[in-house]
Write a protein that holds these residues in place. Sequence first.
Motif, short mmCIF file in Angstrom:
data_model
loop_
_atom_site.label_atom_id
_atom_site.label_comp_id
_atom_site.label_asym_id
_atom_site.label_seq_id
_atom_site.Cartn_x
_atom_site.Cartn_y
_atom_site.Cartn_z
N PHE A 70 -33.52 -12.47 -21.10
CA PHE A 70 -32.96 -12.57 -22.45
C PHE A 70 -33.76 -11.69 -23.40
CE2 PHE A 70 -32.45 -17.18 -20.96
CZ PHE A 70 -31.22 -16.94 -20.39
N VAL A 71 -33.05 -10.93 -24.21
CA VAL A 71 -33.72 -10.09 -25.20
C VAL A 71 -34.23 -10.97 -26.34
CG1 VAL A 71 -32.35 -8.04 -24.66
CG2 VAL A 71 -31.58 -9.61 -26.45
N ALA A 72 -35.29 -10.50 -26.97
CA ALA A 72 -35.85 -11.22 -28.11
C ALA A 72 -34.94 -11.03 -29.33
CB ALA A 72 -37.25 -10.69 -28.42
N THR A 73 -34.91 -12.04 -30.17
CA THR A 73 -34.16 -11.95 -31.42
C THR A 73 -35.12 -12.10 -32.58
OG1 THR A 73 -33.71 -14.32 -31.40
CG2 THR A 73 -32.05 -12.89 -30.40
N ASN A 74 -34.69 -11.66 -33.75
CA ASN A 74 -35.51 -11.75 -34.94
C ASN A 74 -34.66 -12.37 -36.06
OD1 ASN A 74 -36.77 -11.22 -37.43
ND2 ASN A 74 -37.84 -9.46 -36.59
N PRO A 75 -34.78 -13.69 -36.27
CA PRO A 75 -33.95 -14.36 -37.27
C PRO A 75 -34.08 -13.78 -38.68
CG PRO A 75 -35.03 -15.96 -35.88
CD PRO A 75 -35.62 -14.62 -35.54
N ASP A 76 -35.27 -13.38 -39.08
CA ASP A 76 -35.42 -12.80 -40.43
C ASP A 76 -34.69 -11.47 -40.54
OD1 ASP A 76 -36.96 -14.86 -41.65
OD2 ASP A 76 -38.72 -14.16 -40.55
N ARG A 77 -34.73 -10.69 -39.48
CA ARG A 77 -33.99 -9.42 -39.48
C ARG A 77 -32.49 -9.68 -39.54
NH1 ARG A 77 -34.41 -6.32 -34.39
NH2 ARG A 77 -32.23 -6.82 -34.12
N TRP A 78 -32.01 -10.67 -38.77
CA TRP A 78 -30.59 -11.04 -38.83
C TRP A 78 -30.21 -11.43 -40.25
CZ3 TRP A 78 -29.30 -14.87 -34.28
CH2 TRP A 78 -29.25 -14.17 -33.08
N ALA A 79 -31.04 -12.23 -40.89
CA ALA A 79 -30.72 -12.69 -42.24
C ALA A 79 -30.56 -11.52 -43.20
CB ALA A 79 -31.82 -13.63 -42.75
N GLU A 80 -31.40 -10.52 -43.04
CA GLU A 80 -31.31 -9.34 -43.91
C GLU A 80 -30.13 -8.45 -43.52
OE1 GLU A 80 -33.88 -5.34 -44.86
OE2 GLU A 80 -34.98 -7.19 -44.39
N GLU A 81 -30.06 -8.08 -42.25
CA GLU A 81 -29.02 -7.15 -41.80
C GLU A 81 -27.61 -7.73 -41.95
OE1 GLU A 81 -30.06 -6.15 -37.80
OE2 GLU A 81 -31.69 -4.81 -38.42
N ARG A 82 -27.47 -9.01 -41.70
CA ARG A 82 -26.16 -9.65 -41.78
C ARG A 82 -25.87 -10.23 -43.16
NH1 ARG A 82 -25.95 -12.42 -35.72
NH2 ARG A 82 -26.49 -10.50 -34.64
N GLN A 83 -26.79 -9.98 -44.07
CA GLN A 83 -26.64 -10.35 -45.48
C GLN A 83 -26.25 -11.82 -45.66
OE1 GLN A 83 -24.19 -7.45 -47.52
NE2 GLN A 83 -25.07 -5.79 -46.34
N TYR A 84 -27.02 -12.67 -45.03
CA TYR A 84 -26.74 -14.10 -45.07
C TYR A 84 -26.57 -14.63 -46.49
CZ TYR A 84 -28.03 -14.88 -40.11
OH TYR A 84 -28.11 -14.90 -38.74
N LEU A 85 -27.38 -14.13 -47.39
CA LEU A 85 -27.34 -14.66 -48.76
C LEU A 85 -26.01 -14.39 -49.45
CD1 LEU A 85 -29.26 -16.25 -50.54
CD2 LEU A 85 -30.10 -14.09 -51.47
N THR A 86 -25.27 -13.40 -49.00
CA THR A 86 -23.97 -13.08 -49.62
C THR A 86 -22.79 -13.74 -48.90
OG1 THR A 86 -23.60 -11.06 -48.33
CG2 THR A 86 -24.87 -10.84 -50.40
N ASN A 87 -23.07 -14.45 -47.81
CA ASN A 87 -22.01 -15.11 -47.05
C ASN A 87 -21.49 -16.33 -47.80
OD1 ASN A 87 -22.13 -14.66 -43.54
ND2 ASN A 87 -23.15 -13.31 -44.99
N ALA A 125 -37.98 -20.54 -52.95
CA ALA A 125 -39.15 -19.66 -53.12
C ALA A 125 -38.73 -18.29 -52.61
CB ALA A 125 -40.35 -20.19 -52.35
N PRO A 126 -39.39 -17.23 -53.08
CA PRO A 126 -38.95 -15.88 -52.69
C PRO A 126 -38.84 -15.64 -51.19
CG PRO A 126 -40.56 -15.76 -54.46
CD PRO A 126 -40.50 -17.20 -54.03
N LYS A 127 -39.71 -16.22 -50.39
CA LYS A 127 -39.69 -15.98 -48.94
C LYS A 127 -39.01 -17.12 -48.17
CE LYS A 127 -42.80 -12.39 -48.72
NZ LYS A 127 -42.69 -11.20 -47.97
N SER A 128 -38.43 -18.07 -48.87
CA SER A 128 -37.76 -19.20 -48.22
C SER A 128 -36.26 -18.97 -48.20
CB SER A 128 -38.05 -20.50 -48.97
OG SER A 128 -39.41 -20.81 -48.92
N TRP A 129 -35.61 -19.47 -47.17
CA TRP A 129 -34.17 -19.33 -47.07
C TRP A 129 -33.42 -20.31 -47.96
CZ3 TRP A 129 -33.03 -18.95 -41.09
CH2 TRP A 129 -33.34 -17.66 -40.66
N ALA A 130 -32.31 -19.85 -48.48
CA ALA A 130 -31.37 -20.71 -49.19
C ALA A 130 -30.53 -21.47 -48.16
CB ALA A 130 -30.46 -19.85 -50.08
N ALA A 131 -29.83 -22.50 -48.62
CA ALA A 131 -29.00 -23.30 -47.71
C ALA A 131 -27.98 -22.45 -46.96
CB ALA A 131 -28.31 -24.41 -48.50
N VAL A 132 -27.34 -21.51 -47.64
CA VAL A 132 -26.34 -20.68 -46.97
C VAL A 132 -26.98 -19.83 -45.86
CG1 VAL A 132 -26.41 -18.71 -48.59
CG2 VAL A 132 -24.32 -19.20 -47.29
#
Length: 164
Positions: free
Chosen positions: A78-95, A43-50
């Motif tokens: 500990f600083v807060a993290t944002n997994p959705d931001r990581w996914a975008e900034e680190r371009q998870y979908l292209t890994n 789905a558009p807002k759901s993560w792919a397996a990668v």
Amino acid sequence: MATIEEYARRPREERLARVERTPGELADAVKGLSGAVLARRPAPKSWAAVEVICHLRDNEEWFLERMTLAMAMDLPRFVATNPDRWAEERQYLTNDAAPALAAFTRRRGETLDFLRTLGPDGWSRAGVHADSRGRRTIEEFLSVMAWHDDNHLDQLRRALDGRP
């Protein structure tokens, strides 16, 4: 799926066994699948397996870092993290999933090595999250990791089945 609190009531060895199985379960789930299949979002807002694999890889680094800080300092913050931001900034979908899985597997091994060396007092060492999670001991981190693994293994399997 069990809650973090339910995981916390399980014996430590059971939780350690849960987190030890995760790399193999991930590898089995994605074995032989193409990059296109692994990058397909159900789905558009759901993560792919990668993206799930990349999240686990990066989060594993944070788990170990936080626990290491808890051993080295009294109540580190500990600083807060944002997994959705990581996914975008680190371009998870292209890994590429294979190197991401290999990195997660290596990091998980390092985490398990760290946990296995803890003495009785080590499990009660703690740090404080800057967000609403507050104080968390290493024992509690293990419960979170077990829950986190099951949660994301389920998410990965749903993504591969085309379900959000």
